[in-house]
Write a protein that holds these residues in place. Structure first.
Motif, short mmCIF file in Angstrom:
data_model
loop_
_atom_site.label_atom_id
_atom_site.label_comp_id
_atom_site.label_asym_id
_atom_site.label_seq_id
_atom_site.Cartn_x
_atom_site.Cartn_y
_atom_site.Cartn_z
N MET A 465 0.83 -1.20 0.00
CA MET A 465 0.00 0.00 0.00
C MET A 465 0.87 1.25 0.00
O MET A 465 0.54 2.25 -0.66
N ARG A 466 1.98 1.22 0.71
CA ARG A 466 2.89 2.38 0.70
C ARG A 466 3.40 2.63 -0.72
O ARG A 466 3.50 3.79 -1.16
N HIS A 467 3.76 1.54 -1.40
CA HIS A 467 4.26 1.69 -2.77
C HIS A 467 3.16 2.27 -3.67
O HIS A 467 3.43 3.19 -4.47
N ALA A 468 1.94 1.76 -3.55
CA ALA A 468 0.84 2.25 -4.38
C ALA A 468 0.55 3.73 -4.10
O ALA A 468 0.32 4.51 -5.02
N LEU A 469 0.60 4.11 -2.82
CA LEU A 469 0.36 5.51 -2.46
C LEU A 469 1.48 6.40 -3.00
O LEU A 469 1.22 7.51 -3.50
N THR A 470 2.71 5.92 -2.90
CA THR A 470 3.84 6.70 -3.40
C THR A 470 3.71 6.94 -4.90
O THR A 470 3.93 8.06 -5.39
N VAL A 471 3.34 5.89 -5.64
CA VAL A 471 3.16 6.03 -7.10
C VAL A 471 2.03 7.02 -7.40
O VAL A 471 2.17 7.90 -8.27
N ALA A 472 0.91 6.89 -6.67
CA ALA A 472 -0.24 7.78 -6.91
C ALA A 472 0.12 9.23 -6.60
O ALA A 472 -0.25 10.14 -7.36
N LEU A 473 0.85 9.47 -5.51
CA LEU A 473 1.23 10.84 -5.15
C LEU A 473 2.24 11.41 -6.15
O LEU A 473 2.22 12.60 -6.45
N ALA A 474 3.12 10.55 -6.65
CA ALA A 474 4.10 11.01 -7.64
C ALA A 474 3.40 11.48 -8.91
O ALA A 474 3.88 12.40 -9.60
N GLU A 475 2.26 10.86 -9.24
CA GLU A 475 1.52 11.21 -10.46
C GLU A 475 0.44 12.26 -10.22
O GLU A 475 -0.18 12.74 -11.15
N TYR A 476 0.22 12.63 -8.96
CA TYR A 476 -0.82 13.59 -8.59
C TYR A 476 -0.52 14.95 -9.21
O TYR A 476 0.60 15.46 -9.13
N GLU A 477 -1.53 15.58 -9.83
CA GLU A 477 -1.32 16.83 -10.55
C GLU A 477 -1.51 18.06 -9.68
O GLU A 477 -1.22 19.18 -10.11
N GLY A 478 -2.02 17.88 -8.48
CA GLY A 478 -2.25 19.01 -7.60
C GLY A 478 -1.04 19.34 -6.76
O GLY A 478 0.10 18.97 -7.08
N SER A 479 -1.25 20.05 -5.66
CA SER A 479 -0.18 20.49 -4.76
C SER A 479 -0.30 19.72 -3.46
O SER A 479 -1.37 19.21 -3.11
N MET A 480 0.82 19.65 -2.72
CA MET A 480 0.77 18.91 -1.46
C MET A 480 1.78 19.46 -0.46
O MET A 480 2.81 20.03 -0.84
N VAL A 481 1.44 19.26 0.81
CA VAL A 481 2.35 19.48 1.92
C VAL A 481 2.35 18.19 2.72
O VAL A 481 1.29 17.68 3.09
N LEU A 482 3.54 17.66 2.98
CA LEU A 482 3.66 16.31 3.54
C LEU A 482 4.54 16.29 4.78
O LEU A 482 5.64 16.84 4.78
N VAL A 483 4.05 15.65 5.83
CA VAL A 483 4.86 15.28 7.00
C VAL A 483 4.91 13.76 7.03
O VAL A 483 3.87 13.10 7.03
N SER A 484 6.12 13.19 7.03
CA SER A 484 6.24 11.73 7.03
C SER A 484 7.60 11.32 7.56
O SER A 484 8.58 12.04 7.40
N HIS A 485 7.63 10.14 8.22
CA HIS A 485 8.92 9.56 8.60
C HIS A 485 9.38 8.53 7.56
O HIS A 485 10.41 7.89 7.74
N ASP A 486 8.59 8.36 6.49
CA ASP A 486 8.94 7.41 5.43
C ASP A 486 9.82 8.14 4.41
O ASP A 486 9.35 8.93 3.58
N ARG A 487 11.14 7.88 4.47
CA ARG A 487 12.08 8.60 3.62
C ARG A 487 11.89 8.28 2.14
O ARG A 487 12.10 9.13 1.27
N ALA A 488 11.48 7.04 1.83
CA ALA A 488 11.24 6.69 0.42
C ALA A 488 10.12 7.55 -0.15
O ALA A 488 10.19 8.02 -1.30
N LEU A 489 9.07 7.79 0.64
CA LEU A 489 7.95 8.63 0.19
C LEU A 489 8.41 10.08 0.03
O LEU A 489 8.12 10.72 -0.98
N LEU A 490 9.14 10.61 1.01
CA LEU A 490 9.61 12.00 0.94
C LEU A 490 10.50 12.22 -0.28
O LEU A 490 10.36 13.22 -0.99
N ARG A 491 11.43 11.29 -0.49
CA ARG A 491 12.36 11.44 -1.62
C ARG A 491 11.62 11.45 -2.96
O ARG A 491 11.99 12.18 -3.88
#
Length: 636
Positions: A465-491
């Motif tokens: 699920m983390r991988h699927a969310l990361t892929v979806a957020l990477a393709e998201y066309e809007g804007s985001m502000v993110l707080v996370s301890h998941d470095r793979a997601l942040l990167r």
């Protein structure tokens, strides 16, 4: 070591693990991976003795001390520091025994206990507990606060610190990073990398696993398979295995198709019937290879957001806080369309507070906070899981949000989050934290926001699920502000970072690796500042230990002196008596004594011989008693 032999484990009628046979050697640090619900936590319960296997054997040293993180924390009046110290059971036992021995004025017992305290580094126990608390984000002022003062997430950190305080042979950690922020995660992975016992770690954080494990135990389809190396090495090995399995599967399918073709063609012919039967038996004996499944159960993406205003949000000289407490001062920030901003900063600096301000859940105490017309915010935080309706199903939640949408369309959408079949219609009350997080994300994504505000969205989510969310957020066309301890997601999803620290929020000129360097430098500075205080505390502890040892030595000397003097006196008397008795025995063995017929002299000699024998026996008995007391006191 831990030895599994053909072990099977079930919960109720559901089989979780079959045919488990492997060894885990002392000192290994093993990451246990697999989808949610496959049985990882049940495996830990088996190792803790809370479950029993349904078949096979589990062997591990009976003397091993096992540590794990308690899932519940009563509202105790115990201070945070004392609660963590309670994790070292032997330390607490020695401290209790020491108090009792001192009250009983048992100097020998006091000496023994101080010696053992020295062996287990007990004099530095408070310093070790302080290091654990600091590493997990607690301030000095938190040390004396009662456990009951802390929220649920902070109590889980206290439970983690207590487990780490235990001088364990086997440490079982189940998703320890769920309640931590990035700086605490980085500190914990370094602590675990230096852990000398055997570690079994359930985690869905790939960077965390890479940093602190030596092996991966992957649980899939009731099979637990052990791989050498960290998570990245496992992924490479697992992918190669899946490719090989798929190739073998396809080859076998061709063989099966060929056999079926022969059987279908010649079964009815008398001349070929025997050969056909032989091939039927060959099919029955064949161990069928399963097709390799590499597809994630999750398949979703963000709908294109509505047109966004420019700017989205403007903050000018804003002050954010609670009551009289100012968390962030003088914040000026403009969020424009396309922003992909990650918030970095130490624990408690105000990252979540800033997210709440952007979401409109918290107002600015001073300054301006302006939102653009047409702004649609999608806000995800862990406390929002509590707003889900436990008596309603995932599909009912969606229908409440979109009452006019066709039900099949909603079912197709929610299926992308792995809510399929009966699960889509089940009340969510019994759902796990990960399943509720998935539902909350599904509801948020469906709203087509043009600004996403995500505060630790990956908590409780498994790797798929983390991988699927990361892929979806990477393709998201809007804007985001993110707080996370998941470095793979942040990167992957953030283009820029904002550093929230020391009452300020300012652009951070660097990447995650630069931030980790910044964290190390900050910790070193804090350690230097606290070093003098800690050194003074350590010196006082050593001085007190020396004073206690000196007092114990004086007490033992006071006991030893009269006993040593008595031993000396007994030995002098024994030497005289034994010499006299030796001469007397020689006289009594002389035949001339009996030939002279002097019965009076004979009686005198016999009487003295008996007196000497009795005196020597009593003296030797007393010598043994005194010697035993001296041995009990020990060398000084």
């Amino acid at each position: 070591m831990i030895q599994f032999r053909n072990l099977a484990l079930a919960r109720g009628t559901r089989r979780l693990i079959e045919g488990l046979s492997l060894q885990i050697h002392p000192g290994w640090r093993v990451g246990v991976t697999g989808a949610n619900g496959t049985g990882k936590s049940s495996l830990f319960a088996l190792l803790r003795g809370e479950l029993h296997q349904d078949a096979g054997d589990l062997e591990m040293p009976a003397s091993w001390v096992i540590a794990h993180v308690a899932q519940e924390t009563p509202a105790l009046a115990t201070s945070a520091l004392d609660y963590v110290l309670d994790g070292d059971a032997e330390l607490r036992y020695i401290q209790q025994e020491l108090t009792a021995a001192e009250e009983a004025h048992d100097g020998h017992r006091v000496g023994e206990l101080h010696a053992r305290l020295q062996e287990i580094d007990g004099y530095a126990a408070q310093a070790r507990a302080s290091i654990l608390l600091h590493g997990l984000g607690f301030a000095d002022s938190d040390f004396t606060r009662p456990v009951s003062d802390f929220s649920g997430g902070w109590r889980m950190r206290l439970n983690l610190a207590q487990a780490l305080m235990c001088r364990s042979d086997l440490l079982l950690l189940d998703e320890p990073t769920n309640h931590l922020d990035l700086d605490a995660v980085v500190w914990l992975e370094r602590w675990l990398a230096a852990y000398r016992g055997t570690l079994l770690l359930i985690s869905h954080d790939r960077d965390f696993l890479d940093a602190c494990v030596t092996h991966i135990a992957h649980l899939d389809r009731q099979r637990l398979t052990l791989y050498a190396g960290n998570y990245s090495a496992f992924e490479d090995q697992h992918a190669a295995q899946l490719a090989q399995q798929q190739a073998m599967y396809e080859k076998q399918q061709r063989q099966i198709a060929h056999l079926h073709s022969y059987i279908d063609r010649f079964r009815a012919k008398a001349t070929k019937a025997r050969q056909a039967q032989s091939r039927i038996k060959a099919l029955d004996r064949m161990e069928h290879i399963a097709a390799a499944h590499v597809d994630t159960p999750f398949d979703f993406s963000f709908l294109a957001p509505e047109r966004a205003p420019d700017p989205l949000i403007t903050l000018h000289d804003a002050v954010i806080g609670y009551g009289e407490r100012r968390v962030i001062d003088g914040l000026s920030l403009t969020l424009r369309p396309g922003a992909r901003l990650g918030l970095l900063g130490p624990n408690g600096a105000g990252k979540s507070t800033l997210i709440k301000l952007l979401a409109g859940e918290l107002g600015a105490q001073e300054g301006q906070a302006l939102s653009g017309k047409g702004l649609t915010i999608g806000y995800f935080a862990q406390h929002q899981l509590e707003q889900l309706r436990p008596d309603e199903s995932p599909i009912q939640h969606l229908q409440r949000q979109e009452p006019t949408t066709r039900e099949q369309d909603l079912r197709d959408y929610i299926g992308g989050f792995d809510f399929r079949g009966p699960m889509a219609d089940a009340a969510i009350g019994p759902f796990s934290g990960g399943e509720k997080s998935r539902l909350a994300l599904a509801l948020l994504i469906r709203q087509r926001p043009n600004l996403l505000l995500l505060d630790e969205p990956t908590n409780h989510l498994d790797l798929d699920m983390r991988h699927a969310l990361t892929v979806a957020l990477a393709e998201y066309e809007g804007s985001m502000v993110l707080v996370s301890h998941d470095r793979a997601l942040l990167r992957t999803v953030c283009n820029d970072f904002l550093l929230v620290a020391d009452g300020k929020a300012e652009p951070f000129d660097g990447d995650l690796d630069d931030y980790l360097v910044w964290l190390d430098a900050r910790r070193s500075k804090q350690a230097d500042a606290a070093g003098d205080t800690q050194a003074a505390q350590d010196k006082a502890a050593r001085q007190q230990a020396r004073a206690d040892a000196a007092a114990d030595r004086q007490a033992r000397l006071a006991r030893r002196r009269p006993l040593a003097k008595e031993i000396e006196q007994i030995e002098k008397k024994l030497a005289g008596w034994q010499g006299e008795k030796k001469l007397l025995d020689a006289r009594l063995s002389d035949p001339t004594l009996y030939a002279n017929g002097d019965s009076a002299q004979l009686q005198t000699f016999l009487k003295r011989q008996a007196e000497l024998t009795n005196a020597i026996d009593e003296a030797e008995m007393r010598w043994l008693e005194v010697q035993a007391e001296l041995e009990e006191i020990g060398d000084i």
